[in-house]
Write an enzyme that holds these catalytic residues in place. Sequence first.
Site, PDB file in Angstrom:
ATOM      1  N   THR A 128       0.844  -1.193   0.000  1.00 16.64           N
ATOM      2  CA  THR A 128       0.000   0.000   0.000  1.00 16.64           C
ATOM      3  C   THR A 128       0.873   1.234   0.000  1.00 16.64           C
ATOM      4  OG1 THR A 128      -1.492   1.431   1.249  1.00 16.64           O
ATOM      5  CG2 THR A 128      -0.359  -0.229   2.533  1.00 16.64           C
ATOM      6  N   ASP A 130      -0.025   3.854   1.160  1.00 18.23           N
ATOM      7  CA  ASP A 130      -0.332   4.592   2.394  1.00 18.23           C
ATOM      8  C   ASP A 130       0.596   4.229   3.555  1.00 18.23           C
ATOM      9  OD1 ASP A 130      -2.379   5.618   0.934  1.00 18.23           O
ATOM     10  OD2 ASP A 130      -4.000   4.692   2.059  1.00 18.23           O
ATOM     11  N   GLY A 173      -3.838   9.094   1.550  1.00 18.35           N
ATOM     12  CA  GLY A 173      -3.653   8.744   2.959  1.00 18.35           C
ATOM     13  C   GLY A 173      -5.007   8.792   3.627  1.00 18.35           C
ATOM     14  N   GLU A 225      -5.516  13.285   2.223  1.00 11.14           N
ATOM     15  CA  GLU A 225      -6.941  13.279   1.839  1.00 11.14           C
ATOM     16  C   GLU A 225      -7.857  12.956   3.029  1.00 11.14           C
ATOM     17  OE1 GLU A 225      -7.646  10.020  -0.915  1.00 11.14           O
ATOM     18  OE2 GLU A 225      -6.652   8.601   0.415  1.00 11.14           O
ATOM     19  N   VAL A 283      -1.908   9.768  -9.524  1.00  9.96           N
ATOM     20  CA  VAL A 283      -0.534   9.915 -10.050  1.00  9.96           C
ATOM     21  C   VAL A 283       0.420   9.218  -9.073  1.00  9.96           C
ATOM     22  CG1 VAL A 283       1.310  11.614 -10.435  1.00  9.96           C
ATOM     23  CG2 VAL A 283      -0.996  12.055 -11.281  1.00  9.96           C
ATOM     24  N   ARG A 285      -0.059   6.574  -7.432  1.00 12.38           N
ATOM     25  CA  ARG A 285      -0.127   5.109  -7.485  1.00 12.38           C
ATOM     26  C   ARG A 285       0.405   4.551  -8.795  1.00 12.38           C
ATOM     27  NH1 ARG A 285      -5.649   3.594  -5.029  1.00 12.38           N
ATOM     28  NH2 ARG A 285      -5.952   2.597  -7.032  1.00 12.38           N
TER      29      ARG A 285
HETATM   30  O1  F6P Z   1      -5.559   2.318  -0.310  1.00  6.39           O
HETATM   31  C1  F6P Z   1      -4.716   3.215  -0.903  1.00  6.39           C
HETATM   32  C2  F6P Z   1      -5.438   4.370  -1.474  1.00  6.39           C
HETATM   33  O2  F6P Z   1      -4.450   4.919  -2.277  1.00  6.39           O
HETATM   34  C3  F6P Z   1      -6.006   5.411  -0.499  1.00  6.39           C
HETATM   35  O3  F6P Z   1      -5.093   6.334  -0.011  1.00  6.39           O
HETATM   36  C4  F6P Z   1      -7.067   6.073  -1.343  1.00  6.39           C
HETATM   37  O4  F6P Z   1      -8.062   6.668  -0.544  1.00  6.39           O
HETATM   38  C5  F6P Z   1      -7.590   4.939  -2.130  1.00  6.39           C
HETATM   39  O5  F6P Z   1      -6.526   4.042  -2.297  1.00  6.39           O
HETATM   40  C6  F6P Z   1      -8.183   5.316  -3.468  1.00  6.39           C
HETATM   41  O6  F6P Z   1      -8.656   4.177  -4.093  1.00  6.39           O
HETATM   42  P1  F6P Z   1      -9.416   4.083  -5.473  1.00  6.39           P
HETATM   43  O7  F6P Z   1      -8.411   3.709  -6.500  1.00  6.39           O
HETATM   44  O8  F6P Z   1     -10.424   3.014  -5.267  1.00  6.39           O
HETATM   45  O9  F6P Z   1     -10.013   5.431  -5.769  1.00  6.39           O
END
Ligand code: F6P
Length: 352
Positions: A128, A130, A173, A225, A283, A285
């Site tokens: 993750t 996070d 986060g 967030e 961005v 991720r």
């Molecule tokens: O679990 C990690 C995360 O990056 C969180 O920080 C974020 O709220 C969430 O995923 C967003 O997920 P999705 O791709 O479903 O919008």
Amino acid sequence: MPTHIGILTSGGDCPGLNAVIRAVVVKAIKRNGWRVTGILEGWKGLTREGTTRPMTLPEVSGILGLGGTILKTSRTNPLSKENGVAEVLQKTAHLKLDAVIAIGGEDTMGVAYALHEKGLPLIGVPKTIDNDLPGTDYSFGFDTAVNTVVQAIDRVRTTTEAHKRVMVVEVMGRHSGWIALQGGIAGGADAILIPERPTDLDEVCSLVVRRHEGGKDFSIVVVAEGAKVTADRSASSDGTLILQDLAKDDFGHVRLGGIGQVLAREIEKRTGYETREVMLGHVQRGGSPTAFDRYLCTRFGLKAVELIEQKQFGKMVSLQGNQIVAVSLADVAGKTKTVPADLFEEAAVFFG
Ligand code: F6P
């Protein structure tokens, strides 16, 4: 019959997933002569309608630095579906899997633990951006995300400075402020807001004003967030979460995002300084994992195979110091690793 293992990636994607898959497949096939099956779209692949595909060495060639996941992912939760667990157990029996490696975050580890308790031989790998999974110093993907945040702050800094503005940078986060804290400090932020510490708007504004009155003509505010902001210090409230919408996923999570915009508007209104915001969003991720993450993912993958060799199921691989070790899924499931107050306080010397 050679040992037959399944591997899946579940939850939000993150840089490094393919590096783990590669390490598992290479060691399982080259070293042990095992069979490996890729389970597609997370836990969904183990439901009745789920799909799988055989994994071979050519399949994992060239994917070490590739973002995303060649196995695809989803936020499917078999525990939330009637007969969901039974379906997963039937499917794994049908596929004749001797073990499953589940790569994911807190939700995935919770499901893995529940399925392990039902008799499925499982190993978890902590993913993750996070960094909020307990039991490991770092989950993979975090380092890449933090580097992306720092690059973004370096870029917005020049335009913020040129216009003598305040810039609010919103980062991911949900429950924890690891990205905001580490990315913010490495990027030289002038204020950081994290979910663990509800912040009063007046407090943020006075930090900005103090900095500008002290001779600086621009400021960078980093906000997670999931940060909670109160508009009134005397109020008993813990702050308000800003949501994208109220719909919940299979794990009961709402979509966060948008606090940066609200904060920017309020800072401008209360201080009179022109303020803009940027939401870094997905961005963080995407893209290729850093060298740190590639190495960590590779070691995690190798350790996961070792645990299956030793039939040590119900474990999650973990980084502790320099060592890759195994921790019990029971100690991880349902828990969140948050930023300790003292770590945040030590950073506060740079604020304002
Ligand atoms: O679990 C990690 C995360 O990056 C969180 O920080 C974020 O709220 C969430 O995923 C967003 O997920 P999705 O791709 O479903 O919008």
